[in-house]
Design an enzyme around this catalytic site. Sequence first.
Site, mmCIF file in Angstrom:
data_model
loop_
_atom_site.group_PDB
_atom_site.id
_atom_site.type_symbol
_atom_site.label_atom_id
_atom_site.label_comp_id
_atom_site.label_asym_id
_atom_site.label_seq_id
_atom_site.Cartn_x
_atom_site.Cartn_y
_atom_site.Cartn_z
ATOM 1 N N PHE A 233 0.862 -1.193 0.000
ATOM 2 C CA PHE A 233 0.000 0.000 0.000
ATOM 3 C C PHE A 233 0.900 1.245 0.000
ATOM 4 O O PHE A 233 0.803 2.109 0.892
ATOM 5 C CB PHE A 233 -0.945 0.016 1.204
ATOM 6 N N ASP A 305 0.622 -0.959 5.417
ATOM 7 C CA ASP A 305 -0.128 0.247 5.826
ATOM 8 C C ASP A 305 -1.419 0.347 5.022
ATOM 9 O O ASP A 305 -1.571 1.223 4.168
ATOM 10 C CB ASP A 305 0.752 1.488 5.602
ATOM 11 N N CYS A 345 -5.187 2.200 10.586
ATOM 12 C CA CYS A 345 -5.656 3.578 10.765
ATOM 13 C C CYS A 345 -7.157 3.604 11.056
ATOM 14 O O CYS A 345 -7.800 4.642 10.970
ATOM 15 C CB CYS A 345 -5.319 4.435 9.547
#
Length: 401
Positions: A233, A305, A345
């Site tokens: 990513f 990520d 996240c």
Amino acid sequence: MSKQTISPAIILAPGREKALKRQHPWIFSNAISQVISTPNSGDIVDVLSSKGEWLARAAYSPRSQIRARVWTFVQEQAIDAQFFYNTLANAWQLRQRLFDQQSTNAVRLIAGESDGLPGITIDKYADVLVCQLLSAGAEASRKLLLAALIQLFPEHSIYERSDADVRKKEGLEPTTGWLHLPRSDGEVIITEHGMALLVNVINGHKTGFYLDQRANRQAVKRYAKGKTVLNCFSYTGTFAVAALQGGASKVTNIDLSELALATAHRNAQLNHLALSAIEQVKADVFKQLRHYREQGVQFDLVILDPPKFADNKSQLVGACRGYKDINMIAMQLVKPGGLLFTFSCSGLMEDSLFQKVVADAALDAKRHCQFLERLQQDSDHPVLSTFPEGHYLKGLICTLG
Ligand code: SAH
């Protein structure tokens, strides 16, 4: 009667003032028993307890489950030009204390609720400011906010990126465009700890760049020496630049977006890195990792990520499954003694749950896993003590036996 009965106000249901007394800035629709003087979207309302006690001054959002967001808990505080100027100036002072111009010229200036401006995000990329107005109150205050921003940064261009999906929940249409000192294109080169990095405020994700990973790029830099790195990513390849500056022998970027990979290539050029040390793979990470596993390809350091997997609580179980699956495969691609940098996240995924998911992934991957460091959003994304929701980015550096 007093003014309070004439000006718009919301009255909470009995017993529902607890969160507000702890200065949490959100008022949910089910906590409200009565709305006085039919406020419009974004209007300022007084918030009163069921007993008539003044609690806060908030922006009303008739379409959202979060029916009002608090501007102030101080009764004398007017929500006017001075309020916005002072709030911005305080936030800017904090950022100047955190970072000098030598370390970086790009910071998150306003991190929404945590900086006292609910629904508002402002990033500063060199002399370009990008703002997102994501709540009814943010939208209603755009004139005051813009005037204050221009007063504080008269020479800066200002671009609006209010095109996030959450605006729909507030009954607002997406809005983008230059608000001040327009430029011919959206590209800005920022500097960050010795790296030059491209940001496109018009075409990039969110406001254009992931400032929240700044400190974590430095962590990658510290561990990268002599290593082969897989950057999953990768977006514009900022972890790749950090790894190569830290002495990585090779970095492979994987992303679905052609434009992101092209920018990653330009970022490598911009930093005078050996292009032969970078491999760009346009692919679905989920498929590509399985492909590597089948081929027996391994790396010294893997970075994971992914985009947010959970937008609401009902998606959390599925998100955990997704994180576990992808972490398990990523671990299998790490050479014995190598490292995994893994992130989430999703704000709804708490630290302890994330750690459990990664631990479960290690068991499934049949790998011995030790956590070396805990990572989080960098300090220009502070978390207000009364708003724990402000903490969203978490990461673990794992060493795998
Ligand atoms: N690590 C980056 C930010 C990642 S943003 C940084 O620090 O700058 C998430 C990225 O994942 C985006 O670039 C998006 O294009 C990419 N992406 C989303 N789903 C993907 C998938 N299934 N396979 C590959 N890339 C994906």
